[in-house]
Design a protein around this motif. Structure first.
Motif, PDB file in Angstrom:
ATOM      1  N   UNK A   3       9.982   7.641   4.688  1.00  0.00           N
ATOM      2  CA  UNK A   3      10.214   8.537   5.823  1.00  0.00           C
ATOM      3  C   UNK A   3      11.282   7.996   6.774  1.00  0.00           C
ATOM      4  N   UNK A   4      11.742   6.787   6.519  1.00  0.00           N
ATOM      5  CA  UNK A   4      12.806   6.210   7.331  1.00  0.00           C
ATOM      6  C   UNK A   4      12.321   5.448   8.544  1.00  0.00           C
ATOM      7  N   UNK A  51       0.841  -1.194   0.000  1.00  0.00           N
ATOM      8  CA  UNK A  51       0.000   0.000   0.000  1.00  0.00           C
ATOM      9  C   UNK A  51       0.878   1.246   0.000  1.00  0.00           C
ATOM     10  N   UNK A  52       0.244   2.376  -0.263  1.00  0.00           N
ATOM     11  CA  UNK A  52       0.983   3.634  -0.231  1.00  0.00           C
ATOM     12  C   UNK A  52       1.382   3.980   1.205  1.00  0.00           C
ATOM     13  N   UNK A  53       0.623   3.484   2.165  1.00  0.00           N
ATOM     14  CA  UNK A  53       0.948   3.697   3.581  1.00  0.00           C
ATOM     15  C   UNK A  53       2.314   3.092   3.905  1.00  0.00           C
ATOM     16  N   UNK A  54       2.543   1.876   3.446  1.00  0.00           N
ATOM     17  CA  UNK A  54       3.827   1.212   3.685  1.00  0.00           C
ATOM     18  C   UNK A  54       4.955   1.921   2.941  1.00  0.00           C
ATOM     19  N   UNK A  55       4.687   2.309   1.711  1.00  0.00           N
ATOM     20  CA  UNK A  55       5.704   2.977   0.908  1.00  0.00           C
ATOM     21  C   UNK A  55       6.119   4.312   1.533  1.00  0.00           C
ATOM     22  N   UNK A  56       5.151   5.095   1.967  1.00  0.00           N
ATOM     23  CA  UNK A  56       5.453   6.399   2.554  1.00  0.00           C
ATOM     24  C   UNK A  56       6.197   6.263   3.877  1.00  0.00           C
ATOM     25  N   UNK A  57       5.809   5.293   4.694  1.00  0.00           N
ATOM     26  CA  UNK A  57       6.507   5.078   5.957  1.00  0.00           C
ATOM     27  C   UNK A  57       7.946   4.636   5.726  1.00  0.00           C
ATOM     28  N   UNK A  58       8.182   3.821   4.708  1.00  0.00           N
ATOM     29  CA  UNK A  58       9.545   3.401   4.377  1.00  0.00           C
ATOM     30  C   UNK A  58      10.381   4.593   3.925  1.00  0.00           C
TER      31      UNK A  58
END
Length: 62
Positions: free
Chosen positions: A42-43, A33-40
């Motif tokens: 962000x470090x 999901x985009x949630x996982x991608x964005x959290x990754x």
């Protein structure tokens, strides 16, 4: 077609879904999901977030 595993939360990804991210060193990351991608990006680390399967697997007995 084979099912993939999300590199961030260890969730399953159906064939034809999700995103593939290739880092500069050539390693491939799969995101459900985009949630996982964005959290990754962000470090953040999936082991420290309570909603990920990784966190649930590590802290199962506590």
């Amino acid at each position: 077609m084979e099912w993939k595993t999300c590199s961030f939360c260890e969730g399953t990804i159906e064939p034809g879904c999700g995103k593939k991210y290739v880092k500069k060193d050539g390693s491939v990351m799969h995101f459900c999901s985009s949630k996982c991608e964005k959290n990754f990006k962000l470090g953040r680390v999936g082991r420290k977030l309570k909603w990920t399967n990784t966190f649930k697997r590590i802290n199962r007995g506590q």
